[in-house]
Design a protein around this motif. Sequence first.
Motif, PDB file in Angstrom:
ATOM      1  N   GLY A   1      27.910  32.549  21.605  1.00 59.09           N
ATOM      2  CA  GLY A   1      28.106  31.139  21.271  1.00 59.09           C
ATOM      3  C   GLY A   1      29.562  30.721  21.265  1.00 59.09           C
ATOM      4  O   GLY A   1      29.883  29.556  21.486  1.00 59.09           O
ATOM      5  N   PHE A   2      30.465  31.662  21.023  1.00 61.18           N
ATOM      6  CA  PHE A   2      31.897  31.344  21.006  1.00 61.18           C
ATOM      7  C   PHE A   2      32.405  30.930  22.382  1.00 61.18           C
ATOM      8  O   PHE A   2      33.472  30.341  22.501  1.00 61.18           O
ATOM      9  N   MET A   3      31.636  31.215  23.434  1.00 60.98           N
ATOM     10  CA  MET A   3      32.058  30.881  24.800  1.00 60.98           C
ATOM     11  C   MET A   3      31.449  29.573  25.297  1.00 60.98           C
ATOM     12  O   MET A   3      31.694  29.168  26.428  1.00 60.98           O
ATOM     13  N   VAL A   4      30.658  28.894  24.459  1.00 64.32           N
ATOM     14  CA  VAL A   4      30.028  27.642  24.856  1.00 64.32           C
ATOM     15  C   VAL A   4      30.951  26.491  24.459  1.00 64.32           C
ATOM     16  O   VAL A   4      31.302  26.344  23.288  1.00 64.32           O
ATOM     17  N   PRO A   5      31.374  25.671  25.415  1.00 67.90           N
ATOM     18  CA  PRO A   5      32.286  24.564  25.100  1.00 67.90           C
ATOM     19  C   PRO A   5      31.653  23.581  24.116  1.00 67.90           C
ATOM     20  O   PRO A   5      30.445  23.348  24.127  1.00 67.90           O
ATOM     21  N   ILE A   6      32.497  22.990  23.281  1.00 70.48           N
ATOM     22  CA  ILE A   6      32.049  21.978  22.323  1.00 70.48           C
ATOM     23  C   ILE A   6      31.958  20.641  23.063  1.00 70.48           C
ATOM     24  O   ILE A   6      32.934  20.201  23.676  1.00 70.48           O
TER      25      ILE A   6
ATOM     26  N   PRO B   1      37.560  31.650  25.652  1.00 73.26           N
ATOM     27  CA  PRO B   1      37.897  32.860  24.897  1.00 73.26           C
ATOM     28  C   PRO B   1      37.247  34.093  25.506  1.00 73.26           C
ATOM     29  O   PRO B   1      36.173  34.019  26.097  1.00 73.26           O
ATOM     30  N   SER B   2      37.920  35.226  25.369  1.00 74.27           N
ATOM     31  CA  SER B   2      37.388  36.448  25.935  1.00 74.27           C
ATOM     32  C   SER B   2      36.689  37.312  24.905  1.00 74.27           C
ATOM     33  O   SER B   2      36.038  38.289  25.247  1.00 74.27           O
ATOM     34  N   GLY B   3      36.800  36.973  23.638  1.00 76.59           N
ATOM     35  CA  GLY B   3      36.131  37.754  22.600  1.00 76.59           C
ATOM     36  C   GLY B   3      35.803  36.872  21.416  1.00 76.59           C
ATOM     37  O   GLY B   3      36.498  35.923  21.143  1.00 76.59           O
ATOM     38  N   GLY B   4      34.716  37.178  20.760  1.00 79.21           N
ATOM     39  CA  GLY B   4      34.284  36.374  19.615  1.00 79.21           C
ATOM     40  C   GLY B   4      34.485  37.109  18.318  1.00 79.21           C
ATOM     41  O   GLY B   4      35.183  38.094  18.233  1.00 79.21           O
ATOM     42  N   HIS B   5      33.823  36.600  17.318  1.00 78.19           N
ATOM     43  CA  HIS B   5      33.938  37.215  16.004  1.00 78.19           C
ATOM     44  C   HIS B   5      32.791  38.141  15.710  1.00 78.19           C
ATOM     45  O   HIS B   5      31.791  38.155  16.314  1.00 78.19           O
TER      46      HIS B   5
ATOM     47  N   ASP C   1      35.781  28.598  17.103  1.00 78.00           N
ATOM     48  CA  ASP C   1      36.558  29.778  16.687  1.00 78.00           C
ATOM     49  C   ASP C   1      37.721  30.080  17.623  1.00 78.00           C
ATOM     50  O   ASP C   1      38.097  31.235  17.791  1.00 78.00           O
ATOM     51  N   HIS C   2      38.289  29.061  18.263  1.00 78.13           N
ATOM     52  CA  HIS C   2      39.344  29.310  19.241  1.00 78.13           C
ATOM     53  C   HIS C   2      40.203  28.059  19.359  1.00 78.13           C
ATOM     54  O   HIS C   2      39.694  26.947  19.344  1.00 78.13           O
ATOM     55  N   THR C   3      41.477  28.243  19.494  1.00 80.56           N
ATOM     56  CA  THR C   3      42.345  27.090  19.745  1.00 80.56           C
ATOM     57  C   THR C   3      42.683  27.081  21.226  1.00 80.56           C
ATOM     58  O   THR C   3      42.756  28.111  21.867  1.00 80.56           O
TER      59      THR C   3
END
Length: 192
Positions: free
Chosen positions: A87-92, A188-192, A181-183
């Motif tokens: 989910g961290f790789m899905v654009p807002i 991003p290449s990695g999530g939490h 979770d990214h500025t």
Amino acid sequence: MTKIRTTAVRSGMLPVAVLAVLVAGCGSQRPGDTTGAGASSRTPAATPSKPADFPCPGESPTPTPTPSASASGRAVPPTDHYAENHGFMVPIPLHGERRCEGLAAVGRVEDALEPLRRRGDFDPENTRSALTALGYSAGNVQSYQNGSTGVSFLIDASPLCVEGTMNLDSTEADAFAGYPDHTGCDRPSGGH
């Protein structure tokens, strides 16, 4: 020996005490019970509202719905947690006035790059120059060769991000509001 037996009795009392607390429960209200004159003792949780999307200038009165993760109609989350883990790789997505700003930026970018595409100019530096001519800072514009006849680009105009491709067939861009979770606007290449 007496001391050992006393310790054994005392340590045996702890599980009995814990069991007594669990059996007794915490409070006398059970699910389905009501408090007072039929009112719930809990305050209702605020339900997050979906931001309002309205037609932007030059757009039809009913905006095109953004694709959702449940487009297939499945309401059940995947059992392998792939979507959750990535989910961290899905654009807002953009909503409201920001959505209109994003659509306008996409239009300007596509208009600026279309002459390059028609000429067959897929040089990343020429793409970058065309995008900086729109007023974007050179440090916030990235462009990369994408095959022999294509270019990918990313504009970081935070909180607005514009990314896209240009190839022999078309020039396409999309605007979004970054990533969770990214500025920044880079994926991003990695999530939490």
